[in-house]
Motif scaffolding. Structure first.
Motif, PDB file in Angstrom:
ATOM      1  N   CYS A 201      16.531  38.359  25.856  1.00 26.25           N
ATOM      2  CA  CYS A 201      17.580  38.484  26.776  1.00 26.25           C
ATOM      3  C   CYS A 201      18.224  37.160  27.579  1.00 26.25           C
ATOM      4  CB  CYS A 201      17.213  39.385  27.723  1.00 26.25           C
ATOM      5  SG  CYS A 201      17.095  41.097  27.330  1.00 26.25           S
ATOM      6  N   ALA A 202      17.234  36.153  27.490  1.00 23.44           N
ATOM      7  CA  ALA A 202      17.848  34.866  28.097  1.00 23.44           C
ATOM      8  C   ALA A 202      18.159  34.060  27.017  1.00 23.44           C
ATOM      9  CB  ALA A 202      16.435  34.170  28.905  1.00 23.44           C
ATOM     10  N   PHE A 203      17.346  33.659  25.977  1.00 19.19           N
ATOM     11  CA  PHE A 203      17.534  32.532  24.927  1.00 19.19           C
ATOM     12  C   PHE A 203      18.667  32.992  23.951  1.00 19.19           C
ATOM     13  CE2 PHE A 203      16.590  30.994  20.643  1.00 19.19           C
ATOM     14  CZ  PHE A 203      16.650  29.417  21.066  1.00 19.19           C
ATOM     15  N   ASN A 204      18.914  34.097  23.681  1.00 20.34           N
ATOM     16  CA  ASN A 204      19.729  34.374  22.422  1.00 20.34           C
ATOM     17  C   ASN A 204      21.130  34.304  23.349  1.00 20.34           C
ATOM     18  OD1 ASN A 204      17.432  35.022  21.042  1.00 20.34           O
ATOM     19  ND2 ASN A 204      18.754  36.764  20.071  1.00 20.34           N
ATOM     20  N   VAL A 205      21.058  34.797  24.540  1.00 21.61           N
ATOM     21  CA  VAL A 205      22.387  35.252  25.363  1.00 21.61           C
ATOM     22  C   VAL A 205      23.098  33.841  25.669  1.00 21.61           C
ATOM     23  CG1 VAL A 205      23.357  35.638  27.607  1.00 21.61           C
ATOM     24  CG2 VAL A 205      21.923  37.321  26.295  1.00 21.61           C
ATOM     25  N   MET A 206      22.158  32.940  26.405  1.00 18.01           N
ATOM     26  CA  MET A 206      22.675  31.552  26.607  1.00 18.01           C
ATOM     27  C   MET A 206      22.839  30.632  25.292  1.00 18.01           C
ATOM     28  SD  MET A 206      20.582  30.479  30.040  1.00 18.01           S
ATOM     29  CE  MET A 206      21.853  29.027  30.011  1.00 18.01           C
ATOM     30  N   THR A 207      22.133  30.536  24.371  1.00 19.88           N
ATOM     31  CA  THR A 207      22.642  29.885  23.144  1.00 19.88           C
ATOM     32  C   THR A 207      23.975  30.217  22.534  1.00 19.88           C
ATOM     33  OG1 THR A 207      21.320  31.260  21.583  1.00 19.88           O
ATOM     34  CG2 THR A 207      20.310  29.322  22.254  1.00 19.88           C
ATOM     35  N   ALA A 208      24.086  31.476  22.794  1.00 21.84           N
ATOM     36  CA  ALA A 208      25.503  32.298  22.181  1.00 21.84           C
ATOM     37  C   ALA A 208      26.549  31.848  23.207  1.00 21.84           C
ATOM     38  CB  ALA A 208      25.315  33.858  22.000  1.00 21.84           C
ATOM     39  N   ALA A 209      26.398  31.946  24.395  1.00 20.70           N
ATOM     40  CA  ALA A 209      27.390  31.715  25.424  1.00 20.70           C
ATOM     41  C   ALA A 209      27.953  30.196  25.501  1.00 20.70           C
ATOM     42  CB  ALA A 209      26.782  31.899  26.863  1.00 20.70           C
ATOM     43  N   THR A 213      22.113  24.294  21.397  1.00 18.15           N
ATOM     44  CA  THR A 213      20.593  24.355  20.682  1.00 18.15           C
ATOM     45  C   THR A 213      19.656  24.374  21.922  1.00 18.15           C
ATOM     46  OG1 THR A 213      20.449  22.112  20.592  1.00 18.15           O
ATOM     47  CG2 THR A 213      21.354  23.101  18.797  1.00 18.15           C
ATOM     48  N   VAL A 214      18.499  24.554  21.560  1.00 20.45           N
ATOM     49  CA  VAL A 214      17.362  24.391  22.817  1.00 20.45           C
ATOM     50  C   VAL A 214      17.447  23.063  23.472  1.00 20.45           C
ATOM     51  CG1 VAL A 214      15.007  24.076  23.135  1.00 20.45           C
ATOM     52  CG2 VAL A 214      15.656  25.904  21.736  1.00 20.45           C
ATOM     53  N   GLY A 215      17.706  22.133  22.576  1.00 16.20           N
ATOM     54  CA  GLY A 215      17.697  20.739  23.575  1.00 16.20           C
ATOM     55  C   GLY A 215      18.939  20.539  24.135  1.00 16.20           C
ATOM     56  N   GLU A 216      20.101  21.190  23.693  1.00 13.83           N
ATOM     57  CA  GLU A 216      21.263  20.964  24.597  1.00 13.83           C
ATOM     58  C   GLU A 216      21.028  21.881  25.893  1.00 13.83           C
ATOM     59  OE1 GLU A 216      24.247  20.259  20.674  1.00 13.83           O
ATOM     60  OE2 GLU A 216      23.804  22.372  21.370  1.00 13.83           O
ATOM     61  N   LEU A 217      20.560  22.996  25.597  1.00  5.17           N
ATOM     62  CA  LEU A 217      20.264  23.693  27.062  1.00  5.17           C
ATOM     63  C   LEU A 217      19.246  23.066  28.241  1.00  5.17           C
ATOM     64  CD1 LEU A 217      19.939  27.556  25.649  1.00  5.17           C
ATOM     65  CD2 LEU A 217      21.948  26.204  26.609  1.00  5.17           C
ATOM     66  N   ARG A 218      18.318  22.559  27.304  1.00  2.00           N
ATOM     67  CA  ARG A 218      17.184  21.817  28.302  1.00  2.00           C
ATOM     68  C   ARG A 218      17.906  20.592  28.899  1.00  2.00           C
ATOM     69  NH1 ARG A 218      12.996  20.857  23.743  1.00  2.00           N
ATOM     70  NH2 ARG A 218      11.766  22.692  23.842  1.00  2.00           N
ATOM     71  N   ALA A 219      18.810  19.976  28.323  1.00  2.00           N
ATOM     72  CA  ALA A 219      19.521  18.916  28.975  1.00  2.00           C
ATOM     73  C   ALA A 219      20.412  19.061  30.193  1.00  2.00           C
ATOM     74  CB  ALA A 219      20.313  18.120  27.778  1.00  2.00           C
ATOM     75  N   ASN A 220      20.687  20.424  30.566  1.00  4.41           N
ATOM     76  CA  ASN A 220      21.610  20.811  31.643  1.00  4.41           C
ATOM     77  C   ASN A 220      20.713  21.374  32.545  1.00  4.41           C
ATOM     78  OD1 ASN A 220      23.325  22.023  33.319  1.00  4.41           O
ATOM     79  ND2 ASN A 220      24.873  21.697  31.638  1.00  4.41           N
ATOM     80  N   ARG A 253       7.186  32.040  29.399  1.00  3.90           N
ATOM     81  CA  ARG A 253       8.221  31.906  28.734  1.00  3.90           C
ATOM     82  C   ARG A 253       9.093  30.613  28.917  1.00  3.90           C
ATOM     83  NH1 ARG A 253       7.876  33.525  23.907  1.00  3.90           N
ATOM     84  NH2 ARG A 253       5.978  32.485  24.288  1.00  3.90           N
ATOM     85  N   LEU A 254       9.178  30.186  30.206  1.00 12.78           N
ATOM     86  CA  LEU A 254      10.085  29.323  30.530  1.00 12.78           C
ATOM     87  C   LEU A 254       9.422  27.941  30.316  1.00 12.78           C
ATOM     88  CD1 LEU A 254      12.634  28.216  32.034  1.00 12.78           C
ATOM     89  CD2 LEU A 254      11.134  27.959  34.244  1.00 12.78           C
ATOM     90  N   VAL A 260       8.057  23.725  24.259  1.00 14.71           N
ATOM     91  CA  VAL A 260       7.340  23.875  22.908  1.00 14.71           C
ATOM     92  C   VAL A 260       8.366  24.300  21.971  1.00 14.71           C
ATOM     93  CG1 VAL A 260       5.931  25.715  21.845  1.00 14.71           C
ATOM     94  CG2 VAL A 260       5.470  25.010  24.127  1.00 14.71           C
ATOM     95  N   GLN A 261       9.431  24.954  22.254  1.00 14.38           N
ATOM     96  CA  GLN A 261      10.266  25.288  21.402  1.00 14.38           C
ATOM     97  C   GLN A 261      11.013  23.853  20.375  1.00 14.38           C
ATOM     98  OE1 GLN A 261      13.283  28.075  23.185  1.00 14.38           O
ATOM     99  NE2 GLN A 261      13.187  29.174  21.233  1.00 14.38           N
ATOM    100  N   ALA A 262      11.406  23.976  19.379  1.00 12.29           N
ATOM    101  CA  ALA A 262      11.992  22.899  18.613  1.00 12.29           C
ATOM    102  C   ALA A 262      13.251  22.606  19.147  1.00 12.29           C
ATOM    103  CB  ALA A 262      11.939  23.179  17.444  1.00 12.29           C
ATOM    104  N   PRO A 263      13.497  21.514  19.607  1.00 16.51           N
ATOM    105  CA  PRO A 263      14.870  21.079  20.290  1.00 16.51           C
ATOM    106  C   PRO A 263      16.074  21.619  19.228  1.00 16.51           C
ATOM    107  CG  PRO A 263      13.741  19.358  19.494  1.00 16.51           C
ATOM    108  CD  PRO A 263      12.972  20.309  19.304  1.00 16.51           C
ATOM    109  N   ASP A 264      15.973  21.455  18.163  1.00 17.50           N
ATOM    110  CA  ASP A 264      17.277  22.045  17.437  1.00 17.50           C
ATOM    111  C   ASP A 264      17.205  23.495  17.092  1.00 17.50           C
ATOM    112  OD1 ASP A 264      14.995  22.409  15.760  1.00 17.50           O
ATOM    113  OD2 ASP A 264      15.780  21.506  13.884  1.00 17.50           O
ATOM    114  N   GLY A 265      16.345  24.276  17.660  1.00 14.63           N
ATOM    115  CA  GLY A 265      16.314  25.683  17.487  1.00 14.63           C
ATOM    116  C   GLY A 265      17.422  26.348  18.253  1.00 14.63           C
ATOM    117  N   THR A 266      17.936  27.564  17.543  1.00 17.49           N
ATOM    118  CA  THR A 266      19.075  28.210  18.331  1.00 17.49           C
ATOM    119  C   THR A 266      18.860  29.717  17.879  1.00 17.49           C
ATOM    120  OG1 THR A 266      21.405  28.230  18.460  1.00 17.49           O
ATOM    121  CG2 THR A 266      20.849  28.116  16.318  1.00 17.49           C
TER     122      THR A 266
END
Length: 317
Positions: A201-209, A213-220, A253-254, A260-266
């Motif tokens: 509910c957090a990860f899928n929604v934000m990667t889609a919005a 990728t994980v790395g791009e979200l982390r950087a903000n 989870r945060l 932990v998650q791979a930075p290129d994950g989506t």
């Protein structure tokens, strides 16, 4: 462990990233596996079988005994694995009514918290086993399946005290034992389902919005803050529904997302939005927003992303 009849009839419906992975794993071991597929995918599977490139269970190529879009070709099946998008569940259940009788074990492997309940409602007979899967897998343009990462964890269980259902869980566990898929019998399947669902509910929604990728979200930093808020709001709904979440679950989870998650994950939801396909937004944010008023909860961040993605998909779908 329970002994499995190697000739039991197994049917897999939905041969995308998850269903294709499970179907390839099963068809590489058992001789009587049928794929229920349609259109170009059906044609390809008939002509070429299914190819799996997997970092966890190894590469496989398997030829099912039958590939069809006609339930009448299948007859009554012993095991039915359903792995479609959440919004297609009722339709696929309607189509597959003829292959199910009282002894058929049905395993819906879908996103969301209610697929098993909806499957029980859709079929007048059969034994439904609750499940969820942790996996990174995708269907390629040639209908082969690519699975990445050192895990493919299928969790199964039941909330029922019915001995027939508990025996069905044991049967599914034994079914996957020789396939290489890690099948785990969960003591509290409801909590296990919600743990995955909350993160989605957090990860899928934000990667889609943000098509990120994980790395791009982390950087903000603002995206990280929003991720935490979405996790918190989903946890609030789960706790209101008396789901047995462990202490510190949101923080764990945060931490997983940040470290932990791979930075290129989506997510598959991001891929669907990018491609202009229907999405599972209603299964994630939509479900939470429908449930929240029952418990006097407000979910402002969930509402924000729900509305944002409705706007985005209105332009692309």
């Amino acid at each position: 462990m329970k002994t499995i009849n190697p000739d039991m009839k197994i049917t897999v419906a939905g041969l995308g990233g998850v269903g294709g992975f499970l179907g390839a794993a099963l068809a590489s071991v058992y001789p009587n596996v049928t794929f229920f597929a349609r259109g170009k995918r059906m044609k390809s599977l008939r002509e070429n079988g299914i190819t799996l490139h997997s970092e966890f269970i190894g590469d496989r190529h398997a030829v099912p005994v039958l590939v069809t879009d006609q339930p009448s070709d299948i007859g009554i099946t012993d095991i039915l694995i359903i792995s479609v998008k959440n919004y297609s569940l009722e339709e696929i259940c309607r189509q597959l009514q003829p292959v199910v009788d009282a002894h058929t074990i049905i395993v819906p492997v879908l996103n969301g918290v209610d697929p098993a309940d909806r499957t029980r409602e859709a079929f007048s007979t059969g034994i439904v086993v609750d499940s969820l899967i942790y996996i990174i897998s995708a269907s390629e343009t040639d209908y082969s399946i690519t699975q990445k990462g050192p895990y493919s964890d299928l969790h199964i269980g039941t909330r029922s005290a019915d001995l027939k259902v508990q025996e069905a869980v044991n049967t599914v566990h034994a079914l996957f034992a020789p396939t290489g898929v890690k099948c785990i019998m969960a003591e509290d399947i409801e909590a296990a389902i919600w743990k995955k669902y909350i993160f989605n509910c957090a990860f899928n929604v934000m990667t889609a919005a943000y098509s990120a990728t994980v790395g791009e979200l982390r950087a903000n930093p603002s995206h990280v803050s929003d991720m935490e808020c979405l996790l918190e709001e989903a946890c609030q709904v789960a706790l209101a529904k008396k789901v047995n979440l462990p202490d510190g679950f949101k923080d764990e989870r945060l931490h997983f997302f940040l470290h932990v998650q791979a930075p290129d994950g989506t997510s598959s939801m991001r891929r669907d939005v990018d491609a202009g396909r229907p999405t599972e937004l209603e299964s994630f944010s939509g479900y939470l927003l429908k449930e929240a008023p029952r418990y006097g909860l407000e979910l402002p961040k969930t509402r924000y992303y729900y509305d944002l993605l409705k706007q985005i998909t209105a332009k692309t779908c």
